[in-house]
Design a protein around this motif. Structure first.
Motif, PDB file in Angstrom:
ATOM      1  N   GLU A 195     -50.819 -44.733  33.087  1.00  0.00           N
ATOM      2  CA  GLU A 195     -50.665 -45.989  33.812  1.00  0.00           C
ATOM      3  C   GLU A 195     -49.209 -46.442  33.762  1.00  0.00           C
ATOM      4  O   GLU A 195     -48.425 -45.970  32.925  1.00  0.00           O
ATOM      5  CB  GLU A 195     -51.570 -47.088  33.219  1.00  0.00           C
ATOM      6  N   GLU A 196     -48.845 -47.337  34.652  1.00  0.00           N
ATOM      7  CA  GLU A 196     -47.497 -47.885  34.665  1.00  0.00           C
ATOM      8  C   GLU A 196     -47.245 -48.752  33.434  1.00  0.00           C
ATOM      9  O   GLU A 196     -48.178 -49.163  32.736  1.00  0.00           O
ATOM     10  CB  GLU A 196     -47.291 -48.701  35.934  1.00  0.00           C
ATOM     11  N   ASN A 197     -45.958 -48.999  33.160  1.00  0.00           N
ATOM     12  CA  ASN A 197     -45.536 -49.869  32.053  1.00  0.00           C
ATOM     13  C   ASN A 197     -46.013 -49.357  30.703  1.00  0.00           C
ATOM     14  O   ASN A 197     -46.354 -50.137  29.811  1.00  0.00           O
ATOM     15  CB  ASN A 197     -45.999 -51.314  32.291  1.00  0.00           C
ATOM     16  N   PHE A 198     -46.061 -48.013  30.573  1.00  0.00           N
ATOM     17  CA  PHE A 198     -46.363 -47.356  29.296  1.00  0.00           C
ATOM     18  C   PHE A 198     -47.749 -47.746  28.767  1.00  0.00           C
ATOM     19  O   PHE A 198     -47.929 -48.016  27.576  1.00  0.00           O
ATOM     20  CB  PHE A 198     -45.279 -47.681  28.260  1.00  0.00           C
ATOM     21  N   ARG A 199     -48.720 -47.751  29.673  1.00  0.00           N
ATOM     22  CA  ARG A 199     -50.093 -48.076  29.307  1.00  0.00           C
ATOM     23  C   ARG A 199     -51.031 -46.941  29.698  1.00  0.00           C
ATOM     24  O   ARG A 199     -50.639 -45.977  30.314  1.00  0.00           O
ATOM     25  CB  ARG A 199     -50.518 -49.386  29.977  1.00  0.00           C
ATOM     26  N   GLY A 200     -52.290 -47.118  29.335  1.00  0.00           N
ATOM     27  CA  GLY A 200     -53.281 -46.100  29.622  1.00  0.00           C
ATOM     28  C   GLY A 200     -53.286 -45.019  28.558  1.00  0.00           C
ATOM     29  O   GLY A 200     -52.773 -45.199  27.448  1.00  0.00           O
ATOM     30  N   ARG A 201     -53.865 -43.872  28.895  1.00  0.00           N
ATOM     31  CA  ARG A 201     -53.872 -42.751  27.960  1.00  0.00           C
ATOM     32  C   ARG A 201     -52.459 -42.218  27.827  1.00  0.00           C
ATOM     33  O   ARG A 201     -51.639 -42.320  28.749  1.00  0.00           O
ATOM     34  CB  ARG A 201     -54.829 -41.666  28.440  1.00  0.00           C
ATOM     35  N   HIS A 202     -52.172 -41.621  26.685  1.00  0.00           N
ATOM     36  CA  HIS A 202     -50.804 -41.177  26.438  1.00  0.00           C
ATOM     37  C   HIS A 202     -50.814 -39.906  25.584  1.00  0.00           C
ATOM     38  O   HIS A 202     -51.750 -39.641  24.822  1.00  0.00           O
ATOM     39  CB  HIS A 202     -49.998 -42.283  25.753  1.00  0.00           C
ATOM     40  N   VAL A 203     -49.750 -39.146  25.723  1.00  0.00           N
ATOM     41  CA  VAL A 203     -49.627 -37.892  24.994  1.00  0.00           C
ATOM     42  C   VAL A 203     -48.141 -37.564  24.870  1.00  0.00           C
ATOM     43  O   VAL A 203     -47.333 -37.910  25.735  1.00  0.00           O
ATOM     44  CB  VAL A 203     -50.379 -36.755  25.718  1.00  0.00           C
ATOM     45  N   CYS A 204     -47.775 -36.895  23.788  1.00  0.00           N
ATOM     46  CA  CYS A 204     -46.393 -36.474  23.571  1.00  0.00           C
ATOM     47  C   CYS A 204     -46.213 -35.011  23.975  1.00  0.00           C
ATOM     48  O   CYS A 204     -47.094 -34.176  23.731  1.00  0.00           O
ATOM     49  CB  CYS A 204     -45.998 -36.640  22.106  1.00  0.00           C
ATOM     50  N   VAL A 205     -45.088 -34.726  24.601  1.00  0.00           N
ATOM     51  CA  VAL A 205     -44.732 -33.352  24.941  1.00  0.00           C
ATOM     52  C   VAL A 205     -43.446 -32.991  24.207  1.00  0.00           C
ATOM     53  O   VAL A 205     -42.521 -33.805  24.102  1.00  0.00           O
ATOM     54  CB  VAL A 205     -44.569 -33.160  26.464  1.00  0.00           C
ATOM     55  N   TYR A 206     -43.406 -31.764  23.698  1.00  0.00           N
ATOM     56  CA  TYR A 206     -42.298 -31.275  22.887  1.00  0.00           C
ATOM     57  C   TYR A 206     -41.747 -29.973  23.486  1.00  0.00           C
ATOM     58  O   TYR A 206     -42.444 -29.283  24.229  1.00  0.00           O
ATOM     59  CB  TYR A 206     -42.768 -30.983  21.462  1.00  0.00           C
ATOM     60  N   PRO A 207     -40.517 -29.615  23.118  1.00  0.00           N
ATOM     61  CA  PRO A 207     -40.033 -28.277  23.466  1.00  0.00           C
ATOM     62  C   PRO A 207     -40.976 -27.216  22.910  1.00  0.00           C
ATOM     63  O   PRO A 207     -41.476 -27.342  21.791  1.00  0.00           O
ATOM     64  CB  PRO A 207     -38.658 -28.206  22.779  1.00  0.00           C
ATOM     65  N   ASN A 208     -41.252 -26.173  23.707  1.00  0.00           N
ATOM     66  CA  ASN A 208     -42.253 -25.183  23.290  1.00  0.00           C
ATOM     67  C   ASN A 208     -41.825 -23.744  23.548  1.00  0.00           C
ATOM     68  O   ASN A 208     -42.649 -22.831  23.499  1.00  0.00           O
ATOM     69  CB  ASN A 208     -43.594 -25.450  23.989  1.00  0.00           C
ATOM     70  N   ILE A 209     -40.540 -23.539  23.839  1.00  0.00           N
ATOM     71  CA  ILE A 209     -40.068 -22.178  24.108  1.00  0.00           C
ATOM     72  C   ILE A 209     -39.428 -21.589  22.862  1.00  0.00           C
ATOM     73  O   ILE A 209     -38.607 -22.234  22.205  1.00  0.00           O
ATOM     74  CB  ILE A 209     -39.072 -22.160  25.281  1.00  0.00           C
ATOM     75  N   GLN A 210     -39.817 -20.362  22.531  1.00  0.00           N
ATOM     76  CA  GLN A 210     -39.254 -19.657  21.392  1.00  0.00           C
ATOM     77  C   GLN A 210     -38.805 -18.267  21.814  1.00  0.00           C
ATOM     78  O   GLN A 210     -39.222 -17.753  22.844  1.00  0.00           O
ATOM     79  CB  GLN A 210     -40.275 -19.539  20.263  1.00  0.00           C
ATOM     80  N   TYR A 211     -37.965 -17.681  20.978  1.00  0.00           N
ATOM     81  CA  TYR A 211     -37.509 -16.315  21.218  1.00  0.00           C
ATOM     82  C   TYR A 211     -37.751 -15.472  19.976  1.00  0.00           C
ATOM     83  O   TYR A 211     -37.365 -15.857  18.872  1.00  0.00           O
ATOM     84  CB  TYR A 211     -36.024 -16.287  21.569  1.00  0.00           C
ATOM     85  N   PHE A 212     -38.430 -14.342  20.144  1.00  0.00           N
ATOM     86  CA  PHE A 212     -38.579 -13.369  19.082  1.00  0.00           C
ATOM     87  C   PHE A 212     -37.965 -12.061  19.548  1.00  0.00           C
ATOM     88  O   PHE A 212     -38.267 -11.583  20.642  1.00  0.00           O
ATOM     89  CB  PHE A 212     -40.051 -13.153  18.732  1.00  0.00           C
ATOM     90  N   ALA A 213     -37.109 -11.479  18.721  1.00  0.00           N
ATOM     91  CA  ALA A 213     -36.295 -10.342  19.150  1.00  0.00           C
ATOM     92  C   ALA A 213     -37.124  -9.164  19.622  1.00  0.00           C
ATOM     93  O   ALA A 213     -36.697  -8.405  20.480  1.00  0.00           O
ATOM     94  CB  ALA A 213     -35.385  -9.912  18.009  1.00  0.00           C
ATOM     95  N   MET A 214     -38.333  -9.003  19.109  1.00  0.00           N
ATOM     96  CA  MET A 214     -39.148  -7.846  19.470  1.00  0.00           C
ATOM     97  C   MET A 214     -40.163  -8.164  20.557  1.00  0.00           C
ATOM     98  O   MET A 214     -40.937  -7.295  20.939  1.00  0.00           O
ATOM     99  CB  MET A 214     -39.881  -7.309  18.226  1.00  0.00           C
ATOM    100  N   HIS A 215     -40.151  -9.388  21.072  1.00  0.00           N
ATOM    101  CA  HIS A 215     -41.182  -9.751  22.059  1.00  0.00           C
ATOM    102  C   HIS A 215     -41.021  -8.980  23.348  1.00  0.00           C
ATOM    103  O   HIS A 215     -41.983  -8.509  23.930  1.00  0.00           O
ATOM    104  CB  HIS A 215     -41.144 -11.248  22.339  1.00  0.00           C
TER     105      HIS A 215
END
Length: 288
Positions: A195-215
């Motif tokens: 919803e507008e004005n920071f209301r309603g349901r809410h959730v946090c999103v974070y950086p999610n990219i990783q690097y593994f040398a053998m991937h």
């Protein structure tokens, strides 16, 4: 509007799209050579690119390891056919965050996607992504470790047009029902609200990219970045990609406001995405 601009750039020879050949000047503002020249086999030597860039620029090469003909971009191009460089990109040197799409108009039709980001980063695309790129979108003008931005895309998997938010937004207005995927740049999380004005349901999103040398072993580096394979678990930049809005865990795909920082006890279950390669100054990988 962008297609018209790209056409004018190629016609008039201004700096947003520049085709370079052996012996050409590689400095900003170089003129555009004959578009037919991109089909030649001349080589652009990367030693001429020794300087770094403070704003977005992508040198797109027709051969692996920054060889062959080169197209210089400083802004998005929805149709590389305008530049006579459709289905020719094999390797890249870039500053900023750039996305490379198999189809025109940033994958108006479903297709493969490759991306790269950082400051003065070079890489060769994996075989499955070479010579398929038909449009290129620059997401951010530069990459610094102080950046904290969130981008909302009108298509899934960061396709179609993007909309940048630098600060908290109390209302997205008419854009609320247009967002289909999300890109984060920076170490700080964001809170999304139904919803507008920071209301309603809410959730946090974070950086999610990783690097593994053998991937992955399908992309490789050259010259100044050859030290990177196996030497670093991640780059100095934090990036997050949520390929569709259902990853947020809501029963709706409509987001109406966002706030920088995490102000919710719920975190999006986005999983982790893996880069094909990473260096201290950036990284690169595929979405589809």
């Amino acid at each position: 509007m962008q297609s018209l601009l790209a056409t004018l750039l190629v016609t008039l020879g201004v700096s947003a799209a520049t085709i370079l050949q052996k012996g050409s000047s590689l400095h900003r503002g170089s003129s555009v050579h004959s578009p037919s020249a991109v089909h030649s086999t001349s080589t652009v030597h990367t030693s001429a690119l020794a300087h770094k860039f403070s704003s977005a620029v992508a040198y797109c090469y027709s051969q692996p390891r920054q060889g062959g003909c080169c197209l210089r971009l400083t802004e998005s191009v929805p149709n590389l056919g305008i530049c006579n460089f459709n289905n020719l990109i094999s390797s890249v040197r870039l500053t900023g965050f750039w996305m490379f799409y198999e189809n025109s108009d940033y994958n108006a039709l479903p297709g493969r996607i490759y991306y790269g980001y950082g400051e003065d980063v070079s890489f060769t695309l994996p075989l499955a992504y070479r010579n398929i790129v038909s449009s290129v979108q620059v997401i951010t003008d530069s990459m610094t470790m102080a950046d904290n931005f969130i981008y909302f895309f009108e298509g899934p998997s960061c396709t179609l047009q993007s909309h940048k938010m630098k600060t908290s937004e109390a209302s997205f207005g008419s854009l609320s029902n247009k967002f289909s995927s999300i890109l984060l740049i920076g170490k700080r999380p964001w809170t999304l609200y139904t919803e507008e004005n920071f209301r309603g349901r809410h959730v946090c999103v974070y950086p999610n990219i990783q690097y593994f040398a053998m991937h992955h072993q399908t992309s490789y580096v050259h010259h100044h970045e050859s030290h990177q394979f196996g030497a670093s678990s991640s780059s100095n930049y934090s990036v997050g990609i949520y390929t569709n809005m259902t990853m947020l865990g809501f029963d709706t795909t409509i987001i109406k406001s966002c706030k920088m920082g995490c102000f919710s006890k719920s975190n999006a279950e986005g999983g982790k995405l893996f880069l094909d390669g990473a260096v201290d100054n950036g990284g690169w990988g595929s979405l589809m």
